[in-house]
Write an enzyme that holds these catalytic residues in place. Sequence first.
Site, PDB file in Angstrom:
ATOM      1  N   SER A 251       0.845  -1.189   0.000  1.00  0.00           N
ATOM      2  CA  SER A 251       0.000   0.000   0.000  1.00  0.00           C
ATOM      3  C   SER A 251       0.881   1.240   0.000  1.00  0.00           C
ATOM      4  CB  SER A 251      -0.911   0.001   1.219  1.00  0.00           C
ATOM      5  OG  SER A 251      -0.125   0.180   2.369  1.00  0.00           O
ATOM      6  N   LYS A 252       0.226   2.369  -0.071  1.00  0.00           N
ATOM      7  CA  LYS A 252       0.906   3.666  -0.154  1.00  0.00           C
ATOM      8  C   LYS A 252       2.034   3.828   0.855  1.00  0.00           C
ATOM      9  CE  LYS A 252       0.315   7.382  -2.644  1.00  0.00           C
ATOM     10  NZ  LYS A 252       1.217   6.870  -3.543  1.00  0.00           N
TER      11      LYS A 252
END
Length: 496
Positions: A251-252
């Site tokens: 994820s980010k």
Amino acid sequence: MVRVRYAPSPTGSPHVGNIRTALFNFLLARKEGGKFIVRIEDTDRARAVEGALEDILESLRWLGIEWDEGPEVGGPHAPYFQSERLSTYREIADDLIAKGKAYRCFCTPEELEKMREYQRINKLPTGYNRRCRERDPSEAESLIAAGTPFVVRLAMPLDGKIAFSDSIRGRVEYDAALIDDQVLLKADGWPTYHLANVVDDHREEITHVIRGEEWISSTPKHIVLYDALGWTPPIFVHVPVIKGPDGSKLSKRHGDTRCLDYREKGYLGAAVANYIALIGWSPGGDREVMSLEEMQDAFSLHGLQPSPGVFDITKLQWMNGVHLRNLSPDELYDSVKAFHETSQDEEYIKKPCHRSFLKGLQDREYATRALVLEQERVKLLSDFCEACEFFFVNEVSIDPDAAAKWFGQPHAKSLYEFLLSELSGRNAISVEDCDALIGKAVQQLGLEKRAQAIHPTRVALTGKTFGPGLFELMSLLGSSRMSARLNRAIELTGPR
Ligand code: GLU
């Protein structure tokens, strides 16, 4: 005939994990001589994001993934946008209602909220309580006549198992009783993902559905739909997620996850495609660095791995370096130039070398030779600007530590003067001549080691203590650029 599809929803710029499923579908289609279809699942208007469609198509193009049917190219099942064929889904929903496989639900959002609260408080399983499923048909008719809004829900079997076979996981089974009566058509007449997805996979004659494993729990609903419509389901292939180095889903917070971020950072599409394919697929043996064509030839569903792979940025950087080195001089020049001219990355644009590099790239022949000299040493397209700066500027910026060390040497001035006199009147100078020139300087000045001539010459010509082979860069710079730099170095040297 294999027919596979990538069915993104335009809700954002695609993530590397999402685009990897496009790649697997594409590779299977190419391997089997089938068709790869892109279908835009744009029925969730609330989540639509402007520019997402462009980013989806751009990501595919950048990775070298071409589609046989879909946006821009059309095809026998056009339009490939779900929003453009709403009437089909409505007809099918009506058909399902007529067959008793779906029903109209008139419960209001407030009623549903109350129901959920009741379930929460009483610790009951959550999900629709099927109140409208039992409703008397004549009552439903009068509600419709009165214009009461409704959704259409799938009538799930109330007991038994729903099973399907997944190419990666084998037989997968769900208890029918635990699955909600899924909404198929919303009150505004738009279909949900589930209905539109199944209808389109059938219409487009999709043979294999390769998608992320987050969709596996939706598959039993799809199986029930296929069954209700009397259609044969495709083969399902749910690929595991990509994990970050800490073991959680990528994820980010692990860094860049948008496919196009990698283009902006200076990666090659071919390297990113190669790397993400290998996160979940093994081509067999110890093959790693592969072109898209090689991956197409080697691809098989058996090579897809059942356990999640880990995204390792260091490995991707390494792989990018290998792909960069495999480029021909012309390909290298074109890739670097295209990258440089289109980069929007502020950090890159702010670099002092940015402007001189842009100018330097105008001389294709000289620039190509400069890029080739650095090709062995860099990992990203964005690395060339700084690495090659000294080839293009009139005055190189000199590393102060290197200057202190080498310009301060007692023989520095004589060395530069000697080189300057040898260069005078010369035009082109070959790599061998440069080698011989340094040898002559060593002799002339009575130096013990060649390094005593090589290092200070490099600093005078490039401003740095590292870089490509000295004789190669000298030959490329040529005698007039070298002379100007040697003259400047002479001014910067200390007393003899
Ligand atoms: N529209 C879904 C998505 O955005 C497609 C899932 C599927 O491939 O069935 O991922």
